[in-house]
Design a protein around this motif. Structure first.
Motif, PDB file in Angstrom:
ATOM      1  N   GLU A 193      -0.058  -4.752  16.308  1.00 15.83           N
ATOM      2  CA  GLU A 193       0.849  -5.740  15.697  1.00 15.83           C
ATOM      3  C   GLU A 193       2.293  -5.559  16.134  1.00 15.83           C
ATOM      4  O   GLU A 193       3.216  -6.013  15.477  1.00 15.83           O
ATOM      5  CB  GLU A 193       0.747  -5.697  14.165  1.00 15.83           C
ATOM      6  N   THR A 194       2.519  -4.818  17.219  1.00 14.08           N
ATOM      7  CA  THR A 194       3.892  -4.579  17.683  1.00 14.08           C
ATOM      8  C   THR A 194       4.057  -4.914  19.163  1.00 14.08           C
ATOM      9  O   THR A 194       4.864  -4.305  19.851  1.00 14.08           O
ATOM     10  CB  THR A 194       4.319  -3.120  17.457  1.00 14.08           C
ATOM     11  N   THR A 195       3.253  -5.842  19.682  1.00 18.99           N
ATOM     12  CA  THR A 195       3.446  -6.350  21.045  1.00 18.99           C
ATOM     13  C   THR A 195       3.069  -5.345  22.132  1.00 18.99           C
ATOM     14  O   THR A 195       3.462  -5.513  23.281  1.00 18.99           O
ATOM     15  CB  THR A 195       4.910  -6.827  21.262  1.00 18.99           C
ATOM     16  N   LEU A 236       2.406 -15.168  11.632  1.00 14.49           N
ATOM     17  CA  LEU A 236       2.189 -14.887  13.041  1.00 14.49           C
ATOM     18  C   LEU A 236       1.003 -15.712  13.515  1.00 14.49           C
ATOM     19  O   LEU A 236       0.038 -15.930  12.767  1.00 14.49           O
ATOM     20  CB  LEU A 236       1.928 -13.396  13.248  1.00 14.49           C
ATOM     21  N   THR A 266      -4.172 -10.955  22.619  1.00 11.52           N
ATOM     22  CA  THR A 266      -3.861 -11.873  23.723  1.00 11.52           C
ATOM     23  C   THR A 266      -4.686 -13.159  23.636  1.00 11.52           C
ATOM     24  O   THR A 266      -5.903 -13.121  23.425  1.00 11.52           O
ATOM     25  CB  THR A 266      -4.116 -11.203  25.081  1.00 11.52           C
ATOM     26  N   LYS A 295       0.897 -12.610  23.724  1.00  8.86           N
ATOM     27  CA  LYS A 295       0.434 -11.768  22.626  1.00  8.86           C
ATOM     28  C   LYS A 295       0.705 -12.524  21.324  1.00  8.86           C
ATOM     29  O   LYS A 295       1.851 -12.717  20.932  1.00  8.86           O
ATOM     30  CB  LYS A 295       1.170 -10.427  22.669  1.00  8.86           C
ATOM     31  N   HIS A 312      -2.444 -14.485  12.850  1.00  9.84           N
ATOM     32  CA  HIS A 312      -2.929 -14.663  11.482  1.00  9.84           C
ATOM     33  C   HIS A 312      -3.382 -16.106  11.246  1.00  9.84           C
ATOM     34  O   HIS A 312      -4.371 -16.342  10.553  1.00  9.84           O
ATOM     35  CB  HIS A 312      -1.852 -14.272  10.469  1.00  9.84           C
ATOM     36  N   CYS A 360       0.448 -11.852  18.315  1.00 11.67           N
ATOM     37  CA  CYS A 360       1.094 -11.171  17.185  1.00 11.67           C
ATOM     38  C   CYS A 360       2.607 -11.300  17.275  1.00 11.67           C
ATOM     39  O   CYS A 360       3.319 -10.881  16.377  1.00 11.67           O
ATOM     40  CB  CYS A 360       0.701  -9.699  17.111  1.00 11.67           C
ATOM     41  N   THR A 361       3.093 -11.855  18.392  1.00 10.94           N
ATOM     42  CA  THR A 361       4.540 -11.958  18.571  1.00 10.94           C
ATOM     43  C   THR A 361       4.936 -13.405  18.870  1.00 10.94           C
ATOM     44  O   THR A 361       5.857 -13.683  19.633  1.00 10.94           O
ATOM     45  CB  THR A 361       5.012 -10.954  19.646  1.00 10.94           C
ATOM     46  N   VAL A 362       4.175 -14.317  18.266  1.00 13.36           N
ATOM     47  CA  VAL A 362       4.520 -15.731  18.300  1.00 13.36           C
ATOM     48  C   VAL A 362       4.488 -16.188  16.845  1.00 13.36           C
ATOM     49  O   VAL A 362       3.520 -15.912  16.122  1.00 13.36           O
ATOM     50  CB  VAL A 362       3.494 -16.536  19.130  1.00 13.36           C
ATOM     51  N   LEU A 363       5.542 -16.855  16.413  1.00  9.72           N
ATOM     52  CA  LEU A 363       5.566 -17.359  15.041  1.00  9.72           C
ATOM     53  C   LEU A 363       4.744 -18.642  14.976  1.00  9.72           C
ATOM     54  O   LEU A 363       4.707 -19.411  15.944  1.00  9.72           O
ATOM     55  CB  LEU A 363       7.004 -17.656  14.615  1.00  9.72           C
TER      56      LEU A 363
END
Ligand code: FAD
Ligand code: FES
Ligand code: FES
Lengths: 163, 284
Positions: free
Chosen positions: A43-45, A24, A51, A60, A27, A62-65
């Motif tokens: 960790e769940t958007t 993520l 942000t 966010k 990370h 945590c929701t981008v690879l």
């Protein structure tokens, strides 16, 4: 697992690092690039503490690879001012007690930074709606909203003075 | 909360994307904004060996408004929908619905294509697309084809799109008359407890046509054809609204979950539909 070579521009500096595509972005920033301003909460958007600004938009992280972010231009709280200086938003958060524990603050401020570029002269309701993706468990939001409105006023009068 | 390993692809055009999809079949998935898919991958509810990122496919972007003919590329984000003035002027109900999706950060990455292709009954845009009788443009190895939004949804996450097909765009005619999207949710950022899309046309004080669709009240979006029909020829008086609500109740099949028991959801659905009809009528 095979790592990929990521190229990013973070807070104005070109950086590269190796990361697995599935990592993520939060990370990558925190653990590979030592950019620890953006935090990890849910960790769940949902909470918005992760942000960051990516390609001119609040997202966010945590929701981008990691792989999706390859090539992106990123600004985090660290990018808003020099270490011994404060951005007007930071000053206003301090003056108006826009934080208590401070955990949500890096996400709040980087979101507010983009929001005030999208809407430089917002109403209180627009601030609340524009900041709706960021949760705070301490302040009750009242002082966060005040801080954002005060920063907007400050930035607008500085702009006027410059003209 | 980290997805299982996958191989990442970022094709630059549709032909390459389709080729990769064809090559790996069931083991491949496309990702748009990732704001439905990545949460599922993090929970390891979906195993994907090959992830095909559509962000580099330029032809999937762009909003076209020519008169009442609207075409929105699959990769257009929900935020881009909100920012497009011509679109907001032609189809205000689309902005009304898009603004009720999640929060600003999610709308910055979430796309219209992902929202309608996902097949989650909680997504807001599918019911609106059914209400507006939209067409989905899809392309696979056999070439492009059109599927009506009203024929697209089979059950939760099961749609008329085959595994080797990609949604290119959503196309519809901007509604005449008045329309409304009304949603009840527990808090900002939440999926609908219930929501409804209504479009109707007024002529000589009577309802000339009406279309009604419902969100998150069955395992697919529900186009309640009879509910719309119940309004036609009436002046949307309380009796007509009651008949439409009764017909809508026949079409939905909500289940109990953390958003409430069945009776509550039916109650909310009825209240929302009455409100949406009144709003659409006042705008017609
Ligand atoms: C906290 C949170 C709250 C949310 N609240 C709401 C809400 O209130 N209402 C709502 O409607 N949605 C909500 N969403 C979902 C959000 O709108 C998603 O962005 C949307 O459902 C999916 O769009 P995406 O671009 O992110 O798609 P992705 O997550 O990338 O993809 C979703 C699915 O569609 C497929 N897909 C995507 N694009 C295509 C294409 N072009 N062709 C074929 N298949 C494709 C993918 O393979 C995947 O299976 C929420 C999401 C989050 C994280
Ligand atoms: S950690 Fe990303 S939204 Fe909570
Ligand atoms: S200051 Fe503690 S969460 Fe916001």
């Amino acid at each position: 697992m095979t790592k990929m070579h990521l190229k990013l521009t973070v807070n104005g500096t070109a950086v590269d690092c190796l990361a697995e595509p599935r990592e993520l972005l939060i990370h990558v920033l925190r653990e590979r690039l030592n950019i620890t301003g953006p935090h990890i909460g849910c960790e769940t958007t949902h909470c918005g503490v992760c942000t960051i600004d990516m390609n001119g938009k609040s997202v966010k992280s945590c929701t981008v690879l990691a792989a999706q972010a390859d090539g992106a231009t990123i600004t985090t709280i660290e990018g808003l001012s020099a270490p011994d200086d404060l951005h007007v938003l930071q000053t206003m958060f301090r003056e108006h007690h826009g934080l208590q524990c401070g955990f949500c603050t890096p996400g709040m401020i980087i979101r507010a930074w983009r929001f005030l570029q999208e809407n430089p002269d917002p109403t209180e309701e627009e601030v609340r709606f524009g900041m709706a993706g960021n949760l705070c468990r301490c302040t009750g939001y009242q002082n966060i909203v005040k801080a954002v409105l005060a920063a907007a006023a400050e930035m607008n009068s500085a702009k006027e003075a410059a003209q | 909360m980290i997805p299982a390993p996958f191989t990442y692809h970022r094709p630059a055009d549709i032909a390459s994307a389709l080729k990769i999809l064809g090559e790996y079949g069931d083991d491949a998935r496309v990702v748009a904004g990732g704001h439905s898919l990545i949460p599922m991958m993090k929970l390891r509810l979906t195993a994907i060996d090959h992830l095909i990122d559509l962000q580099g496919v330029e032809s999937l972007r762009g909003i076209r408004v020519s008169g009442r003919d609207i075409r929105i590329g699959a990769m257009v984000t929900q935020a881009e929908i909100l920012a497009d003035r011509a679109l907001a002027a032609a189809v205000p109900v689309l902005a009304e619905a898009a603004l009720q999706i999640a929060d600003p950060q999610v709308r910055n990455l979430g796309t219209i294509g992902g929202n309608v292709a996902n097949g989650d009954p909680g997504n807001d845009l599918p019911a609106l697309m059914q209400c507006l009788d939209a067409t989905y443009e899809i392309e696979g190895p056999g070439g492009p084809r059109d599927v009506a939004a009203r024929d697209f949804y089979d059950s939760a996450y099961v749609t008329a799109r085959a595994d080797d097909e990609i949604l290119l765009a959503v196309r519809f005619t901007a509604p005449e008359g008045g329309a409304a999207y009304v949603k009840q949710k527990r808090k900002i950022g939440d999926y609908a407890t219930a929501a409804t899309a209504v479009a109707l046309v007024k002529s000589g004080g009577k309802c000339a046509s009406a279309s009604i669709a419902m969100t998150n009240l069955a395992d697919t979006p529900v186009w309640a054809q009879d509910a719309g029909a119940a309004l036609v020829g009436t002046d949307c008086s309380p009796a007509a609204v009651k008949a439409a609500v009764a017909a809508m109740q026949e079409a939905i099949s909500p289940v109990e979950d953390n958003r409430g028991p069945v009776d509550f959801k039916r109650h909310v659905a009825g209240r929302l539909l009455a409100e949406a009809i009144a709003t659409a009528w006042s705008r017609a």
